[in-house]
Design a protein around this motif. Structure first.
Motif, PDB file in Angstrom:
ATOM      1  N   PHE A  38       0.987  -1.373  -0.360  1.00 11.33           N
ATOM      2  CA  PHE A  38      -0.178  -0.057   0.767  1.00 11.33           C
ATOM      3  C   PHE A  38       0.489   1.052   0.252  1.00 11.33           C
ATOM      4  CE2 PHE A  38      -3.825  -1.962   2.007  1.00 11.33           C
ATOM      5  CZ  PHE A  38      -4.731  -2.519   0.995  1.00 11.33           C
ATOM      6  N   TYR A  39       2.075   0.876   0.905  1.00 15.93           N
ATOM      7  CA  TYR A  39       2.903   2.684   1.043  1.00 15.93           C
ATOM      8  C   TYR A  39       3.184   2.510  -0.917  1.00 15.93           C
ATOM      9  CZ  TYR A  39       7.267   5.630   1.550  1.00 15.93           C
ATOM     10  OH  TYR A  39       7.834   6.504   1.684  1.00 15.93           O
ATOM     11  N   LEU A  40       4.102   1.598  -1.086  1.00 21.64           N
ATOM     12  CA  LEU A  40       4.678   1.979  -2.468  1.00 21.64           C
ATOM     13  C   LEU A  40       3.825   2.261  -3.573  1.00 21.64           C
ATOM     14  CD1 LEU A  40       6.919  -1.182  -2.576  1.00 21.64           C
ATOM     15  CD2 LEU A  40       7.236   1.524  -2.097  1.00 21.64           C
ATOM     16  N   ALA A  41       2.125   1.793  -3.468  1.00 21.64           N
ATOM     17  CA  ALA A  41       1.335   2.345  -4.227  1.00 21.64           C
ATOM     18  C   ALA A  41       0.348   3.378  -3.944  1.00 21.64           C
ATOM     19  CB  ALA A  41       0.061   1.249  -3.905  1.00 21.64           C
ATOM     20  N   ASN A  42       0.801   3.723  -3.465  1.00 18.06           N
ATOM     21  CA  ASN A  42       0.707   5.606  -2.051  1.00 18.06           C
ATOM     22  C   ASN A  42       1.835   6.499  -3.013  1.00 18.06           C
ATOM     23  OD1 ASN A  42      -0.330   7.561  -0.837  1.00 18.06           O
ATOM     24  ND2 ASN A  42       0.558   7.395   0.401  1.00 18.06           N
TER      25      ASN A  42
END
Length: 67
Positions: A38-42
């Motif tokens: 989720f962090y990388l996608a964000n």
């Protein structure tokens, strides 16, 4: 001003992009791996948000008059 306040389209677009990232993966070994994904996608999604808000000066003036 209304376009700035009603952000459902941008929120739905953000959620759609996150769902797309999760859907392509089969399973996750831990909750930490989901958080990292989720962090990388964000980071990837928000890097595309470079466009300025159209007519911001006019909207700011209207908001200052109303409030």
């Amino acid at each position: 001003m209304r376009r700035l306040i009603y952000t459902t389209n941008s929120v739905e677009s953000y959620h759609r992009q996150l769902r797309k990232v999760i859907k392509t993966k089969g399973a996750f070994p831990s909750a930490e791996s989901v958080r990292k994904l989720f962090y990388l996608a964000n980071c990837d999604i928000t890097s595309d948000w470079t466009m300025p808000i159209p007519n911001w000066a006019c909207i700011l003036n209207q908001l200052s008059i109303c409030f």
